[in-house]
Enzyme design. Structure first.
Site, PDB file in Angstrom:
ATOM      1  N   CYS A  39     -55.116 131.768  56.754  1.00 42.95           N
ATOM      2  CA  CYS A  39     -54.291 131.577  55.569  1.00 42.95           C
ATOM      3  C   CYS A  39     -52.914 131.040  55.945  1.00 42.95           C
ATOM      4  O   CYS A  39     -52.304 131.467  56.912  1.00 42.95           O
ATOM      5  CB  CYS A  39     -54.089 132.849  54.756  1.00 42.95           C
ATOM      6  N   ARG A  73     -55.048 126.585  59.147  1.00 43.65           N
ATOM      7  CA  ARG A  73     -55.113 128.046  59.128  1.00 43.65           C
ATOM      8  C   ARG A  73     -56.173 128.573  58.171  1.00 43.65           C
ATOM      9  O   ARG A  73     -56.438 129.784  58.113  1.00 43.65           O
ATOM     10  CB  ARG A  73     -53.759 128.621  58.713  1.00 43.65           C
ATOM     11  N   TRP A 123     -58.230 131.276  54.071  1.00 47.79           N
ATOM     12  CA  TRP A 123     -59.431 131.508  54.883  1.00 47.79           C
ATOM     13  C   TRP A 123     -59.945 132.860  54.433  1.00 47.79           C
ATOM     14  O   TRP A 123     -59.344 133.898  54.714  1.00 47.79           O
ATOM     15  CB  TRP A 123     -59.069 131.522  56.364  1.00 47.79           C
ATOM     16  N   ASN A 131     -50.933 136.561  53.653  1.00 39.43           N
ATOM     17  CA  ASN A 131     -51.720 136.294  54.853  1.00 39.43           C
ATOM     18  C   ASN A 131     -51.856 137.612  55.596  1.00 39.43           C
ATOM     19  O   ASN A 131     -50.847 138.222  55.955  1.00 39.43           O
ATOM     20  CB  ASN A 131     -50.993 135.256  55.722  1.00 39.43           C
ATOM     21  N   GLY A 132     -53.090 138.046  55.811  1.00 35.39           N
ATOM     22  CA  GLY A 132     -53.313 139.316  56.503  1.00 35.39           C
ATOM     23  C   GLY A 132     -54.434 140.083  55.840  1.00 35.39           C
ATOM     24  O   GLY A 132     -55.214 139.516  55.067  1.00 35.39           O
ATOM     25  N   GLU A 143     -66.103 126.833  78.169  1.00 32.09           N
ATOM     26  CA  GLU A 143     -65.219 126.112  77.254  1.00 32.09           C
ATOM     27  C   GLU A 143     -65.938 124.894  76.664  1.00 32.09           C
ATOM     28  O   GLU A 143     -65.847 124.622  75.468  1.00 32.09           O
ATOM     29  CB  GLU A 143     -63.934 125.702  77.995  1.00 32.09           C
ATOM     30  N   LYS A 198     -66.514 124.363  72.661  1.00 28.28           N
ATOM     31  CA  LYS A 198     -66.027 123.162  71.965  1.00 28.28           C
ATOM     32  C   LYS A 198     -67.159 122.528  71.165  1.00 28.28           C
ATOM     33  O   LYS A 198     -67.001 122.162  70.008  1.00 28.28           O
ATOM     34  CB  LYS A 198     -65.496 122.102  72.953  1.00 28.28           C
ATOM     35  N   GLU A 217     -68.274 124.754  68.099  1.00 25.90           N
ATOM     36  CA  GLU A 217     -67.359 124.939  66.973  1.00 25.90           C
ATOM     37  C   GLU A 217     -67.174 123.695  66.132  1.00 25.90           C
ATOM     38  O   GLU A 217     -66.985 123.806  64.932  1.00 25.90           O
ATOM     39  CB  GLU A 217     -66.017 125.535  67.414  1.00 25.90           C
ATOM     40  N   HIS A 248     -83.450 133.996  85.607  1.00 21.32           N
ATOM     41  CA  HIS A 248     -83.658 135.422  85.328  1.00 21.32           C
ATOM     42  C   HIS A 248     -84.010 135.641  83.853  1.00 21.32           C
ATOM     43  O   HIS A 248     -83.846 136.731  83.331  1.00 21.32           O
ATOM     44  CB  HIS A 248     -82.423 136.224  85.737  1.00 21.32           C
ATOM     45  N   LYS A 253     -57.437 128.292  62.588  1.00 16.85           N
ATOM     46  CA  LYS A 253     -56.885 128.194  63.929  1.00 16.85           C
ATOM     47  C   LYS A 253     -56.239 129.482  64.429  1.00 16.85           C
ATOM     48  O   LYS A 253     -56.471 129.915  65.538  1.00 16.85           O
ATOM     49  CB  LYS A 253     -55.857 127.065  63.974  1.00 16.85           C
TER      50      LYS A 253
HETATM   51  C1  F6R Z   1     -61.203 127.331  70.172  1.00 20.29           C
HETATM   52  C2  F6R Z   1     -59.949 127.981  69.833  1.00 20.29           C
HETATM   53  C3  F6R Z   1     -59.927 129.466  69.769  1.00 20.29           C
HETATM   54  C4  F6R Z   1     -58.597 130.017  70.294  1.00 20.29           C
HETATM   55  C5  F6R Z   1     -58.538 131.531  70.069  1.00 20.29           C
HETATM   56  C6  F6R Z   1     -57.251 132.131  70.585  1.00 20.29           C
HETATM   57  O1  F6R Z   1     -61.077 125.944  70.213  1.00 20.29           O
HETATM   58  O2  F6R Z   1     -58.960 127.350  69.584  1.00 20.29           O
HETATM   59  O3  F6R Z   1     -61.002 130.021  70.450  1.00 20.29           O
HETATM   60  O4  F6R Z   1     -58.473 129.708  71.651  1.00 20.29           O
HETATM   61  O5  F6R Z   1     -58.658 131.805  68.699  1.00 20.29           O
HETATM   62  O6  F6R Z   1     -56.138 131.636  69.910  1.00 20.29           O
HETATM   63  P1  F6R Z   1     -54.688 131.771  70.514  1.00 20.29           P
HETATM   64  O7  F6R Z   1     -54.651 130.976  71.780  1.00 20.29           O
HETATM   65  O8  F6R Z   1     -53.778 131.222  69.462  1.00 20.29           O
HETATM   66  O9  F6R Z   1     -54.458 133.229  70.783  1.00 20.29           O
END
Ligand code: F6R
Length: 609
Positions: free
Chosen positions: A2, A27, A75, A101-102, A481, A485, A488, A504, A604
């Site tokens: 949010c 967000r 969100w 937000n929260g 990673e 990527k 997502e 295994h 994000k």
């Molecule tokens: C994936 C991504 C998330 C963040 C995670 C932590 O592309 O961006 O997995 O890495 O939500 O976020 P921060 O770094 O803001 O604590």
């Protein structure tokens, strides 16, 4: 999680509210809304869907304008993304509007109490409970009402509030969710994050924990939750407006991938002086470091993956045990942490709820905390004993790229710094790794020049529904990673597997419809990786090898496609091998027609548990 905006001034607040929300859509983007004070009344427009729906409604509506307003991009946590559940929510008395937000953890109890008093609820949200609670307590003094109401709330809340009886005041409240005030002449703003404010001002004030701000067009005052006046600290932000624009790029993600040489340069170079490092703000004595029983790295998502790589090289360079934890697990597993434990929290936003809670728990247990953070003055940065900032600049795409790369670069610097202080690294190794870090921007530049080649590989596989990433040691950590990527942004099911672990159990999933992306950069593990790749190839999988220039010819015959990265000091190779993985995900998602910067179900900054 949010985005909130608000504006109070002498002009029309609505253009800022829309443009500010646009910058906060990362967000959350399942619904959005705006409330203004106009002609003695609160007026609201809110709709399910991306912000463009609201923009379209307000496009030719010259009547919807006011000097005071709040906005929200959502969100969903409580209640589906619908028009009714969208914020702002308005009190039963019609006088108070609020964005949140929260998460309000005790909203069910509060709702029941309010319903007994005759309040009716339109939405399924926890947020509507706050505004109806205010309505129930309102006797003409909105500041008093806000103070009395928030005492009854449990959970996290950043709030923007307007009241029809107080058209000269915008109210902001912060507890465990970020909120910033932006100031300019004759107009002041609130926002969840800096990019929303950049077009208006570079002067900000971050609300501290449990603060209320009363804002008017001339200025603002800060209070604690008891109503005592608090000191305010203004900061000037040096991010350019351009940093939050896509410019010539189709997506923020591609722009941010391409910005990595610059971001790493800005993060690494100021910390190198000749052949050594300078980390002036880290006051860790040799005695303290020698007494350390272990280092705990705690983070979420991609930041956790940075920690997974760091565990390997930190143990190598420091010769102390390094544990890596997901913040959401760490905080609830009674971690063995004391004053001889150094905790490192990694976070781009500096607001991730679980990472922040892990930080607080570590401090409670007596540990010192270093944080690696991108957003200056964020909660994690302010509550840590030491903070090392990554200078990635604002990261807008939901999928992190440049923040990840700068976090990783900074972890190398931190490991070298501690290893050197403990006399665990030879001068030669120390200087060679520093040299490799200095060369990262140039080497990443070379990889980015080959992005069309990766695009053409992605064209062959974008319709696959099963992708495995395999590697050993740090290459396995890079696989995690790469796999995240891809998942997502392209919604392909993929897994990262330690190559030696495949047989295994998991190898039973490999068939001719599987793409296996094998990362092999480590000399001592090369032959083992070749054997693992042969095993999956024998089961029909297609193979994309990622290796260094040195092994290109050796691995080519057993791959369907091969991508090579420049050879550098082996320890630092993960900083290079992640780049083709980012590009592969980006182009795959693009060929699949996905909404790359705003993938479904995601936001994000995860400021709720
Ligand atoms: C994936 C991504 C998330 C963040 C995670 C932590 O592309 O961006 O997995 O890495 O939500 O976020 P921060 O770094 O803001 O604590």
């Amino acid at each position: 999680m949010c985005g909130i905006v608000g504006c109070i001034g002498k002009g029309n607040a609505v253009p800022f509210l829309i443009q500010g929300l646009e910058k906060l859509e990362y967000r959350g983007y399942d619904s959005s809304g705006i409330a203004i004070y106009s002609n003695g009344k609160i007026r609201v427009v809110k709709k399910q869907g991306h912000l463009k729906v609201i923009k379209e409604i307000l496009k030719d509506n010259n009547d919807f304008c006011a000097g005071l307003g709040i906005g929200h991009t959502r969100w969903a946590t409580h209640g589906n993304p619908t028009d009714i559940n969208a914020h702002p929510h308005v009190s039963a008395c019609g006088k108070i509007a609020l964005v949140h937000n929260g998460i309000i953890e005790n909203y069910i109890e509060l709702k029941e109490e309010l319903m007994k008093k005759g309040f009716l609820f339109k939405s399924d949200t926890d947020t509507e409970v706050i505004v109806q609670l205010m309505s129930s307590l309102y006797e003409g003094d909105i500041f008093q009402t806000v103070k009395n109401s928030i005492k009854k709330l449990q959970g996290s809340f950043a709030l923007g509030i307007i009241c029809a009886d107080n058209p000269d005041t915008l109210i902001a409240v912060k507890k465990d969710s970020p909120l910033i005030i932006g100031t300019s002449e004759n107009e002041n703003y609130i926002a969840s994050d800096i990019p929303a404010l950049l077009s208006k001002t570079d002067t900000i004030c971050r609300l501290q924990e449990k603060q209320i701000a009363l804002i008017n067009s001339e200025g603002f005052k800060l209070y604690d939750f008891e109503g005592n006046l608090s000191e305010k600290k203004l900061t000037v932000i040096n991010w350019s407006i351009d940093a939050a624009e896509k410019n010539q790029y189709e997506h923020f993600m591609l722009k941010e991938i391409m910005e990595q040489p610059r971001a790493i340069k800005d993060t690494v170079y100021p910390r190198i002086e000749g052949k050594s490092l300078k980390l002036d703000n880290l006051n860790l004595s040799k005695e303290y470091l020698e007494n350390l029983n272990k280092i705990c790295i705690v983070a979420c998502g991609s930041a956790y993956h940075v920690g997974c790589i760091a565990k390997y090289f930190m143990e190598l360079l420091i010769r102390k045990p390094v544990e890596i934890d997901l913040a959401s697990e760490f905080r609830y597993r009674s971690p063995i942490v004391d004053e001889n434990t150094l905790v490192i929290i990694i976070s781009q936003s500096g607001e991730t709820a679980d990472s922040l809670a892990a930080l607080r728990e570590s401090k409670r247990l007596g540990a010192r905390v270093i944080s690696i953070v991108n957003v200056v003055g964020s909660s994690i940065a302010s509550e840590s004993d030491y903070v090392l900032y990554t200078h990635a600049g604002p990261e807008i795409a939901v999928a992190t790229t440049k923040a990840y790369s700068t976090q990783l670069a900074l972890m190398y610097i931190l490991a070298l710094h501690i290893g050197k202080a403990l006399n665990k690294i030879s001068d030669e190794k120390y200087e060679s790794i520093i040299e490799a870090l200095k060369n990262l921007p140039e080497n990443i530049e070379k990889i980015l020049e080959g992005k069309e080649e990766i695009m053409s590989i992605a064209k062959n596989y974008y319709y696959y529904e099963k992708v495995f990433f395999i590697g050993r040691n740090v290459d396995y950590a890079v696989c995690m990673e790469g796999s995240l990527k891809l998942k997502e942004i392209s919604y392909i099911h993929s897994e990262a597997y330690a190559a030696g672990e495949l047989k295994h159990g998991t190898i039973s999933l490999i068939d001719k419809n599987t793409l296996v992306i094998a990362i092999a950069t480590q000399e001592k593990l090369m032959d083992k990786m070749i054997s693992n790749v042969r095993e999956v190839k024998a089961r029909g999988a297609k193979i994309l090898f990622l290796t260094t220039e040195k092994y290109y010819e050796k691995l080519k015959p057993i791959s369907d496609h091969i991508v090579s990265i420049p050879q550098t000091y082996e320890t630092v190779l993960p900083s290079l091998s992640v780049i083709p993985m980012q590009l592969m995900s980006y182009y795959t998602a693009k060929f699949r027609g996905c909404d790359i910067d705003k993938p479904r179900n995601l936001a994000k900054s995860v400021t709720v548990e």
